[in-house]
Write a protein that holds these residues in place. Sequence first.
Motif, PDB file in Angstrom:
ATOM      1  N   LEU A  21     -36.328 -43.773 -33.302  1.00 48.77           N
ATOM      2  CA  LEU A  21     -35.223 -42.866 -32.962  1.00 48.77           C
ATOM      3  C   LEU A  21     -35.608 -41.420 -33.290  1.00 48.77           C
ATOM      4  O   LEU A  21     -35.330 -40.493 -32.523  1.00 48.77           O
ATOM      5  CB  LEU A  21     -33.963 -43.290 -33.739  1.00 48.77           C
ATOM      6  N   GLY A  22     -36.260 -41.243 -34.424  1.00 50.47           N
ATOM      7  CA  GLY A  22     -36.705 -39.913 -34.843  1.00 50.47           C
ATOM      8  C   GLY A  22     -37.663 -39.313 -33.830  1.00 50.47           C
ATOM      9  O   GLY A  22     -37.590 -38.131 -33.497  1.00 50.47           O
ATOM     10  N   LYS A  23     -38.571 -40.157 -33.352  1.00 46.51           N
ATOM     11  CA  LYS A  23     -39.555 -39.705 -32.368  1.00 46.51           C
ATOM     12  C   LYS A  23     -38.842 -39.266 -31.086  1.00 46.51           C
ATOM     13  O   LYS A  23     -39.114 -38.216 -30.535  1.00 46.51           O
ATOM     14  CB  LYS A  23     -40.496 -40.872 -32.061  1.00 46.51           C
ATOM     15  N   LYS A  24     -37.920 -40.102 -30.659  1.00 44.16           N
ATOM     16  CA  LYS A  24     -37.201 -39.829 -29.403  1.00 44.16           C
ATOM     17  C   LYS A  24     -36.347 -38.560 -29.511  1.00 44.16           C
ATOM     18  O   LYS A  24     -36.266 -37.774 -28.580  1.00 44.16           O
ATOM     19  CB  LYS A  24     -36.317 -41.046 -29.099  1.00 44.16           C
ATOM     20  N   LEU A  25     -35.688 -38.382 -30.655  1.00 44.79           N
ATOM     21  CA  LEU A  25     -34.772 -37.235 -30.800  1.00 44.79           C
ATOM     22  C   LEU A  25     -35.460 -36.004 -31.402  1.00 44.79           C
ATOM     23  O   LEU A  25     -34.827 -34.963 -31.555  1.00 44.79           O
ATOM     24  CB  LEU A  25     -33.575 -37.626 -31.680  1.00 44.79           C
ATOM     25  N   GLY A  26     -36.720 -36.184 -31.798  1.00 44.22           N
ATOM     26  CA  GLY A  26     -37.423 -35.081 -32.447  1.00 44.22           C
ATOM     27  C   GLY A  26     -36.793 -34.717 -33.782  1.00 44.22           C
ATOM     28  O   GLY A  26     -36.694 -33.548 -34.131  1.00 44.22           O
ATOM     29  N   MET A  27     -36.368 -35.729 -34.508  1.00 45.32           N
ATOM     30  CA  MET A  27     -35.726 -35.468 -35.816  1.00 45.32           C
ATOM     31  C   MET A  27     -36.592 -35.994 -36.956  1.00 45.32           C
ATOM     32  O   MET A  27     -37.313 -36.975 -36.804  1.00 45.32           O
ATOM     33  CB  MET A  27     -34.349 -36.157 -35.879  1.00 45.32           C
ATOM     34  N   GLN A  28     -36.466 -35.374 -38.084  1.00 44.64           N
ATOM     35  CA  GLN A  28     -37.131 -35.812 -39.314  1.00 44.64           C
ATOM     36  C   GLN A  28     -36.574 -37.192 -39.722  1.00 44.64           C
ATOM     37  O   GLN A  28     -35.368 -37.422 -39.598  1.00 44.64           O
ATOM     38  CB  GLN A  28     -36.826 -34.773 -40.399  1.00 44.64           C
ATOM     39  N   VAL A  29     -37.445 -38.061 -40.196  1.00 49.05           N
ATOM     40  CA  VAL A  29     -37.004 -39.402 -40.597  1.00 49.05           C
ATOM     41  C   VAL A  29     -37.351 -39.649 -42.061  1.00 49.05           C
ATOM     42  O   VAL A  29     -38.474 -39.364 -42.494  1.00 49.05           O
ATOM     43  CB  VAL A  29     -37.713 -40.487 -39.734  1.00 49.05           C
ATOM     44  N   TYR A  30     -36.399 -40.179 -42.802  1.00 44.47           N
ATOM     45  CA  TYR A  30     -36.654 -40.570 -44.188  1.00 44.47           C
ATOM     46  C   TYR A  30     -36.241 -42.018 -44.398  1.00 44.47           C
ATOM     47  O   TYR A  30     -35.361 -42.532 -43.700  1.00 44.47           O
ATOM     48  CB  TYR A  30     -35.850 -39.706 -45.170  1.00 44.47           C
ATOM     49  N   ASP A  31     -36.873 -42.627 -45.398  1.00 42.28           N
ATOM     50  CA  ASP A  31     -36.549 -44.003 -45.775  1.00 42.28           C
ATOM     51  C   ASP A  31     -36.191 -43.961 -47.265  1.00 42.28           C
ATOM     52  O   ASP A  31     -36.992 -43.490 -48.070  1.00 42.28           O
ATOM     53  CB  ASP A  31     -37.805 -44.855 -45.525  1.00 42.28           C
ATOM     54  N   LEU A  32     -34.987 -44.392 -47.601  1.00 41.29           N
ATOM     55  CA  LEU A  32     -34.517 -44.226 -48.980  1.00 41.29           C
ATOM     56  C   LEU A  32     -35.408 -44.953 -49.996  1.00 41.29           C
ATOM     57  O   LEU A  32     -35.691 -44.426 -51.069  1.00 41.29           O
ATOM     58  CB  LEU A  32     -33.058 -44.698 -49.105  1.00 41.29           C
ATOM     59  N   ASP A  33     -35.866 -46.156 -49.651  1.00 37.89           N
ATOM     60  CA  ASP A  33     -36.767 -46.887 -50.566  1.00 37.89           C
ATOM     61  C   ASP A  33     -38.053 -46.096 -50.813  1.00 37.89           C
ATOM     62  O   ASP A  33     -38.532 -45.996 -51.938  1.00 37.89           O
ATOM     63  CB  ASP A  33     -37.152 -48.253 -49.982  1.00 37.89           C
TER      64      ASP A  33
END
Length: 172
Positions: A21-33
């Motif tokens: 989704l991040g790639k598609k929307l050009g948004m930064q992605v984080y994973d809480l773990d």
Amino acid sequence: MTKIFLIGYMGSGKSTIAKALGKKLGMQVYDLDQLLEQKLQKSVAEIFQEQGEIYFRRQEALLFREMVTAPQSFILSLGGGTPCYANNHELLKAQGITSIYLKASVATLIERLKADPCQRPLLTLVAEADLSEYINKHLFDRSYYYHQAHYSLVVDHKSVETLVEEIITLIN
Ligand code: S3P
């Protein structure tokens, strides 16, 4: 400011879908773990083993709150238990946040978790024969919290690409 939080049981695909989704929307992605592992310089498994689950839940809740109030746009995949402790579920609809529950059936979860059990401290002591009963009960206990999200999306038998498109339709 837009924040998209993905929630759901272990194995529901949160991290994979967040990345796509991040790639598609050009948004930064984080994973809480992953953020927690970086902060504490230990793997989730080590935190559970060395400090115990209560310590993990406290640290998880603190970091979750930091992410809720961070003045940035991003996509965040939460841990499977994040909404279910410390009243975290109350923040799933905080200002500027869109939360999505990735809803997987027990059959889908069993199939995925059987293939990859070792990263998950809660499952290491569950025998394969007991997995179905364990997940059924656990999901029942957690369902209330997961359903606090703005949207629920059934993920069974869907490709990552399909789910990304469905999420984009949902949030627009
Ligand atoms: C947990 C899920 C894990 C991790 C920890 C506890 C849970 O995250 O936070 O092992 O309580 O369901 P994933 O859902 O990413 O596996």
